[in-house]
Design a protein around this motif. Structure first.
Motif, PDB file in Angstrom:
ATOM      1  N   VAL A 154      68.795  69.326  26.538  1.00 47.01           N
ATOM      2  CA  VAL A 154      69.670  68.748  25.525  1.00 47.01           C
ATOM      3  C   VAL A 154      69.709  67.239  25.681  1.00 47.01           C
ATOM      4  O   VAL A 154      69.871  66.731  26.794  1.00 47.01           O
ATOM      5  CB  VAL A 154      71.106  69.311  25.644  1.00 47.01           C
ATOM      6  CG1 VAL A 154      72.031  68.627  24.633  1.00 47.01           C
ATOM      7  CG2 VAL A 154      71.118  70.817  25.436  1.00 47.01           C
TER       8      VAL A 154
ATOM      9  N   MET B 191      71.919  64.388  23.753  1.00 48.50           N
ATOM     10  CA  MET B 191      72.963  64.067  22.780  1.00 48.50           C
ATOM     11  C   MET B 191      73.230  62.576  22.842  1.00 48.50           C
ATOM     12  O   MET B 191      73.478  62.034  23.913  1.00 48.50           O
ATOM     13  CB  MET B 191      74.230  64.866  23.110  1.00 48.50           C
ATOM     14  CG  MET B 191      75.352  64.760  22.103  1.00 48.50           C
ATOM     15  SD  MET B 191      76.787  65.771  22.613  1.00 48.50           S
ATOM     16  CE  MET B 191      76.114  67.430  22.485  1.00 48.50           C
ATOM     17  N   ARG B 192      73.169  61.911  21.688  1.00 47.68           N
ATOM     18  CA  ARG B 192      73.351  60.474  21.654  1.00 47.68           C
ATOM     19  C   ARG B 192      74.311  60.081  20.527  1.00 47.68           C
ATOM     20  O   ARG B 192      74.092  60.421  19.360  1.00 47.68           O
ATOM     21  CB  ARG B 192      72.015  59.750  21.437  1.00 47.68           C
ATOM     22  CG  ARG B 192      71.016  59.911  22.569  1.00 47.68           C
ATOM     23  CD  ARG B 192      71.451  59.155  23.808  1.00 47.68           C
ATOM     24  NE  ARG B 192      70.476  59.305  24.874  1.00 47.68           N
ATOM     25  CZ  ARG B 192      70.472  60.293  25.755  1.00 47.68           C
ATOM     26  NH1 ARG B 192      71.420  61.234  25.680  1.00 47.68           N
ATOM     27  NH2 ARG B 192      69.564  60.356  26.700  1.00 47.68           N
TER      28      ARG B 192
ATOM     29  N   LEU C 263      77.195  60.975  19.434  1.00 43.87           N
ATOM     30  CA  LEU C 263      77.746  62.013  18.551  1.00 43.87           C
ATOM     31  C   LEU C 263      79.163  61.642  18.124  1.00 43.87           C
ATOM     32  O   LEU C 263      80.060  61.477  18.955  1.00 43.87           O
ATOM     33  CB  LEU C 263      77.747  63.368  19.254  1.00 43.87           C
ATOM     34  CG  LEU C 263      78.284  64.537  18.414  1.00 43.87           C
ATOM     35  CD1 LEU C 263      77.391  64.786  17.200  1.00 43.87           C
ATOM     36  CD2 LEU C 263      78.391  65.804  19.259  1.00 43.87           C
TER      37      LEU C 263
ATOM     38  N   ASP D 239      77.555  60.794  24.564  1.00 48.12           N
ATOM     39  CA  ASP D 239      76.199  60.780  25.121  1.00 48.12           C
ATOM     40  C   ASP D 239      76.140  61.782  26.263  1.00 48.12           C
ATOM     41  O   ASP D 239      76.933  61.683  27.208  1.00 48.12           O
ATOM     42  CB  ASP D 239      75.840  59.388  25.649  1.00 48.12           C
ATOM     43  CG  ASP D 239      75.717  58.342  24.551  1.00 48.12           C
ATOM     44  OD1 ASP D 239      75.529  58.730  23.381  1.00 48.12           O
ATOM     45  OD2 ASP D 239      75.812  57.148  24.864  1.00 48.12           O
TER      46      ASP D 239
ATOM     47  N   THR E 155      82.679  69.153  20.061  1.00 48.49           N
ATOM     48  CA  THR E 155      81.367  68.594  20.415  1.00 48.49           C
ATOM     49  C   THR E 155      80.254  69.589  20.131  1.00 48.49           C
ATOM     50  O   THR E 155      79.238  69.251  19.505  1.00 48.49           O
ATOM     51  CB  THR E 155      81.353  68.194  21.902  1.00 48.49           C
ATOM     52  OG1 THR E 155      82.311  67.151  22.121  1.00 48.49           O
ATOM     53  CG2 THR E 155      79.978  67.714  22.327  1.00 48.49           C
ATOM     54  N   TRP E 156      80.451  70.830  20.546  1.00 46.98           N
ATOM     55  CA  TRP E 156      79.370  71.815  20.415  1.00 46.98           C
ATOM     56  C   TRP E 156      79.358  72.493  19.054  1.00 46.98           C
ATOM     57  O   TRP E 156      78.294  72.875  18.556  1.00 46.98           O
ATOM     58  CB  TRP E 156      79.457  72.820  21.562  1.00 46.98           C
ATOM     59  CG  TRP E 156      79.116  72.107  22.824  1.00 46.98           C
ATOM     60  CD1 TRP E 156      79.973  71.609  23.755  1.00 46.98           C
ATOM     61  CD2 TRP E 156      77.804  71.713  23.238  1.00 46.98           C
ATOM     62  NE1 TRP E 156      79.274  70.940  24.735  1.00 46.98           N
ATOM     63  CE2 TRP E 156      77.953  70.992  24.438  1.00 46.98           C
ATOM     64  CE3 TRP E 156      76.532  71.904  22.715  1.00 46.98           C
ATOM     65  CZ2 TRP E 156      76.856  70.461  25.126  1.00 46.98           C
ATOM     66  CZ3 TRP E 156      75.447  71.382  23.393  1.00 46.98           C
ATOM     67  CH2 TRP E 156      75.617  70.671  24.583  1.00 46.98           C
TER      68      TRP E 156
ATOM     69  N   ALA F  10      77.394  70.051  17.127  1.00 47.47           N
ATOM     70  CA  ALA F  10      75.974  70.085  17.481  1.00 47.47           C
ATOM     71  C   ALA F  10      75.242  71.232  16.794  1.00 47.47           C
ATOM     72  O   ALA F  10      74.073  71.105  16.418  1.00 47.47           O
ATOM     73  CB  ALA F  10      75.820  70.192  18.996  1.00 47.47           C
TER      74      ALA F  10
ATOM     75  N   SER G  69      72.898  61.980  17.129  1.00 50.39           N
ATOM     76  CA  SER G  69      71.679  62.762  17.347  1.00 50.39           C
ATOM     77  C   SER G  69      71.935  63.821  18.415  1.00 50.39           C
ATOM     78  O   SER G  69      72.535  63.533  19.455  1.00 50.39           O
ATOM     79  CB  SER G  69      70.535  61.844  17.793  1.00 50.39           C
ATOM     80  OG  SER G  69      69.394  62.594  18.172  1.00 50.39           O
ATOM     81  N   VAL G  70      71.477  65.049  18.134  1.00 45.17           N
ATOM     82  CA  VAL G  70      71.512  66.133  19.121  1.00 45.17           C
ATOM     83  C   VAL G  70      70.155  66.823  19.080  1.00 45.17           C
ATOM     84  O   VAL G  70      69.764  67.369  18.043  1.00 45.17           O
ATOM     85  CB  VAL G  70      72.628  67.160  18.837  1.00 45.17           C
ATOM     86  CG1 VAL G  70      72.602  68.269  19.898  1.00 45.17           C
ATOM     87  CG2 VAL G  70      73.991  66.497  18.807  1.00 45.17           C
TER      88      VAL G  70
END
Length: 338
Positions: free
Chosen positions: A9, A11-12, A14, A28, A50-51, A54, A67-68
């Protein structure tokens, strides 16, 4: 931000907003293949959002930016058909109340075999045999008979095991467990935590464990991220962060852990509540509740920066290591052992 091992994963930045009210402020996070990462914090800190963001599971009024990527595949810009392949396939998610996730009018066997058909194309006897295997893997006894039972004929702990079996049906690379033990008693909680640990070892899947229970996180995770008001405020390996929490919020969470043995001690609560995202304080969001805050904390938002040894911290006035009292260390140790 994460580990140098092979990334599953990435993650940036988000960010999530509902009706222009921002609730996530740039998360991040990297997760390595096979790694177990905990997300901790009070309700309303943004752990579940968060998820859900995503995986494209938020309602239509949500605005999601950033981005994820899962193994290099971008999720946030992916078409619905691609997301449906990822959800339940590459990434599976289980929740705290299995009774609300299982269909009460369908037999358990039907629900598991449907997941096997969708994600692996298995039908008939092949699907039934694999469903039996998954039920046995998660500790359901007498699987051939219980395959034809309804959810209400299982206990709460067994329903959670069945949800895990359904999650495994797609052979996921990542399992997201969102407060999976909250609705269970202590003995069953321990069994589910042991099951998650053994399944990760057996299958090699990565795990995200969302919880407010620090003791549970210590049992199943290698790394932990502490969230507050839609941001990660501290991150590190479990053993190091639990032994030396540096953010005042993290320290406050540990101070509120009751001791199991020894004389009674007055717990030290964190005063106040998580701020309303519609009215966040200026500067550090924790400053109105923070015993270490100074005037500058109410004006300047500290960035999340590396403090060495894989640790990250967002605080202008972190807790000195020597300030962690012996009784707090004892409670942390007790939580990690139990």
């Amino acid at each position: 931000m994460g580990t140098a091992a092979a990334k599953l994963v990435e993650m940036r930045g988000l960010k999530v907003a509902f009706d222009s009210v921002q609730v996530l402020h740039g998360i991040d996070l990297d997760i390595a293949k096979g790694e177990a990462v905990g997300l901790v914090g009070e309700s309303g800190c943004g752990k579940s959002v968060t998820w859900l963001a995503a995986l494209g599971l938020l309602p239509g009024k949500a605005s999601v930016m950033g981005s994820v990527k899962i193994d290099g595949q971008e999720l946030l810009a992916a078409p619905r058909s691609a997301l449906e392949q990822v959800r339940g396939g590459r990434v599976a998610m289980i929740f705290q109340d299995p009774s609300s996730s299982l269909n009460p009018v369908l037999k358990i066997g039907r629900q598991i075999t449907e997941a096997l058909l969708i994600h692996r194309g298995l039908r008939g006897e092949a699907a039934k045999t694999e469903a039996w295997r998954l039920m046995d893997m998660v500790g359901i006894p007498d699987v051939r008979r219980r395959f034809d039972l309804y959810p209400h004929e299982f206990s709460g702990g067994q329903c959670q095991r069945l949800m895990i079996a359904m999650a495994l049906a797609g052979e996921p690379d990542l399992l997201i467990a969102d407060e999976p033990t909250t609705a269970l008693d202590a003995t069953i909680q321990a069994q589910i935590l042991d099951l998650l640990t053994s399944l990760r070892t057996e299958t090699g899947m990565a795990t995200v464990f969302i919880s407010h229970d620090l003791g549970a996180v210590s049992q199943v995770c290698e790394r932990v991220c502490v969230m507050y008001a839609g941001r990660i405020v501290e991150e590190g390996m479990v053993a190091e962060l639990f032994a030396e929490p540096r953010h005042p919020y993290t320290r406050g969470l540990f101070d509120a852990i009751p001791g199991i043995d020894g004389p009674r001690q007055r717990l030290i609560p964190i005063t106040g509540t998580v701020p309303d995202p519609r009215n966040l304080p200026k500067g550090c969001s924790f400053s109105p509740r923070c015993p270490r805050a100074v005037e500058a904390c109410s004006h300047e938002l500290p960035p999340l920066v590396s403090i060495g040894r894989g640790r990250q911290l967002a605080c202008a006035r972190p807790v000195p290591p020597a300030a962690i009292a012996a009784e707090t260390r004892d409670r942390i140790a007790e939580g990690m052992m139990h």
